[in-house]
Design an enzyme around this catalytic site. Sequence first.
Site, PDB file in Angstrom:
ATOM      1  N   SER A 229      -4.179  -4.810  -4.309  1.00 17.31           N
ATOM      2  CA  SER A 229      -4.938  -3.627  -3.923  1.00 17.31           C
ATOM      3  C   SER A 229      -5.813  -3.116  -5.072  1.00 17.31           C
ATOM      4  O   SER A 229      -6.736  -3.788  -5.484  1.00 17.31           O
ATOM      5  CB  SER A 229      -3.965  -2.563  -3.423  1.00 17.31           C
ATOM      6  OG  SER A 229      -4.644  -1.516  -2.799  1.00 17.31           O
TER       7      SER A 229
ATOM      8  N   ASP B  20      -8.683  -4.919  -1.991  1.00 16.36           N
ATOM      9  CA  ASP B  20      -8.467  -5.521  -0.666  1.00 16.36           C
ATOM     10  C   ASP B  20      -9.177  -4.736   0.431  1.00 16.36           C
ATOM     11  O   ASP B  20      -8.961  -5.013   1.622  1.00 16.36           O
ATOM     12  CB  ASP B  20      -6.976  -5.684  -0.364  1.00 16.36           C
ATOM     13  CG  ASP B  20      -6.245  -4.355  -0.258  1.00 16.36           C
ATOM     14  OD1 ASP B  20      -6.669  -3.383  -0.920  1.00 16.36           O
ATOM     15  OD2 ASP B  20      -5.246  -4.284   0.477  1.00 16.36           O
TER      16      ASP B  20
ATOM     17  N   ASP C 139     -11.513  -0.668  -2.865  1.00 11.99           N
ATOM     18  CA  ASP C 139     -10.557  -1.246  -3.807  1.00 11.99           C
ATOM     19  C   ASP C 139     -10.521  -2.763  -3.580  1.00 11.99           C
ATOM     20  O   ASP C 139     -11.314  -3.305  -2.813  1.00 11.99           O
ATOM     21  CB  ASP C 139      -9.179  -0.595  -3.639  1.00 11.99           C
ATOM     22  CG  ASP C 139      -8.572  -0.863  -2.280  1.00 11.99           C
ATOM     23  OD1 ASP C 139      -9.326  -1.111  -1.325  1.00 11.99           O
ATOM     24  OD2 ASP C 139      -7.334  -0.837  -2.166  1.00 11.99           O
TER      25      ASP C 139
ATOM     26  N   ASP D   8      -8.983  -1.915   1.831  1.00  8.15           N
ATOM     27  CA  ASP D   8      -8.369  -1.057   2.845  1.00  8.15           C
ATOM     28  C   ASP D   8      -8.678   0.413   2.554  1.00  8.15           C
ATOM     29  O   ASP D   8      -8.273   1.292   3.299  1.00  8.15           O
ATOM     30  CB  ASP D   8      -6.856  -1.298   2.988  1.00  8.15           C
ATOM     31  CG  ASP D   8      -6.071  -0.975   1.730  1.00  8.15           C
ATOM     32  OD1 ASP D   8      -6.682  -0.825   0.650  1.00  8.15           O
ATOM     33  OD2 ASP D   8      -4.829  -0.896   1.826  1.00  8.15           O
TER      34      ASP D   8
HETATM   35 MG    MG Z   1      -5.789  -1.463  -1.085  1.00  3.34          MG
END
Ligand code: MG
Length: 452
Positions: free
Chosen positions: A94, A239, A237, A241
């Site tokens: 992340s 990844d 960030d 999300d």
């Molecule tokens: Mg993340």
Amino acid sequence: MEVFGSSGVRGVANEELTPELAMKIAMAAGTVWDADSVAVARDTRTTGRMLTDAAAAGLAAVGASVDRLGVVPTPGAQAHAEREGIPLVTVTASHNPPEYNGIKLAGADGVELSVAALERVESVLLNGEFDRAPWDHVGDERRVDDARREYVRGVVAAVDRDRIADAGLTVALDPGHGAGSLTSPELFRRLGCRVLAVNAQPDGRFPGRDPEPVPENLADLGRLVRSTDADLGIAHDGDADRAIFYDETGEYIEGDATLAALAAAELDEGDVTVSAVNVSQRLVDVADEAGARLELTPIGSTRIVSRVQELRSAGESVPIAGEGNGGVFFPNYRLARDGGYVAARFLGLVADRPASEVVRPVQGYHNVRMNLGYDSEDDREAMLAAAATLAEEADADLDTTDGYRLDYGDAWVLARPSGTEPLVRIYAEATSEDRAETLAGRMRDAMLDAGG
Ligand code: MG
């Protein structure tokens, strides 16, 4: 839970999170799931392929065939899991620094595993009770090439595309060399925006900036907004999300302000919204105004997901939930944090009025965050004991859901150990910057005296 923290498993790759551990976690999860197929995905980190290979081997060993999705934003991998009705192993750290990696698990509904389900996986992992398949029943694998394309298609179909496109917006984008580099440029173009990007080459060394979308790492994005006259700056960030925004003047928008502005547009009377103990007064005020109830959980998306699921199964309406770090849930769309979807929803607000005006009603608060590193468990314990003492002596209401939250009525301060790094984090919020600095500084000084 010993192995799974507030955000799954995290650690320095090949030191704490080794391929051996990744394989065993996958074997344990595969044993609990007992599914014919499991999807495996990763972000752009240099250690991602090594760890997904290990996880895929572990899944094959317990008889699960593997869908290899390659590099895809975590919400895109969750969308694939939901579409195919198969569980998911995502290799990502992340927002953590480049040397870190991590593992997140989601069920066949695409929703990250609840605390109870993670405890079952952890128990199999610690006991080594893997359900190994005989030689003629080990898993196969197939390469899935369209997870990113399907993800973008799904987000575009779920928002008011025409309203955004008709506004003729320019987006400045910083996906930070992460998985969003491969989806967000196309996503915002398909929403009819003009897209200008920095740090948009997928690169696990993160040469342009660290993966955490905080102002210290986003100076380039602020400059890009100003120099191109963009309507909105968007950062992700590692990844993707999460989404963090810059307004049309190049000013950073606090994630708490974004969440509160989105919630103000979403909440109706009688709704419930869920956030964590570091919740901003902004969301408290917005929920009050709407006649909605706010529930607080310990910090970490797993806790919020579990609480939202409980509330929804009890028949409550929970149209929005999340944290002030850019991780927002719209559970009626998908119970997953989704940087692309959240950005598209925010663009829906920006289509009506400038970003600075979208967040104006929820401004007027000042936030201070500090991180204190520690070298040993003893130091950590001493620092937390100092926070407890300060909490007892202070003229404030104490909430110990997660760490120590001191509520002064007009302001609050929270000290809480990070679930993923050797840090104690301090958060403070007040209507004046001085007051927020003072409260955070008092907490910091008490903890530094004790051992930080
Ligand atoms: Mg993340």
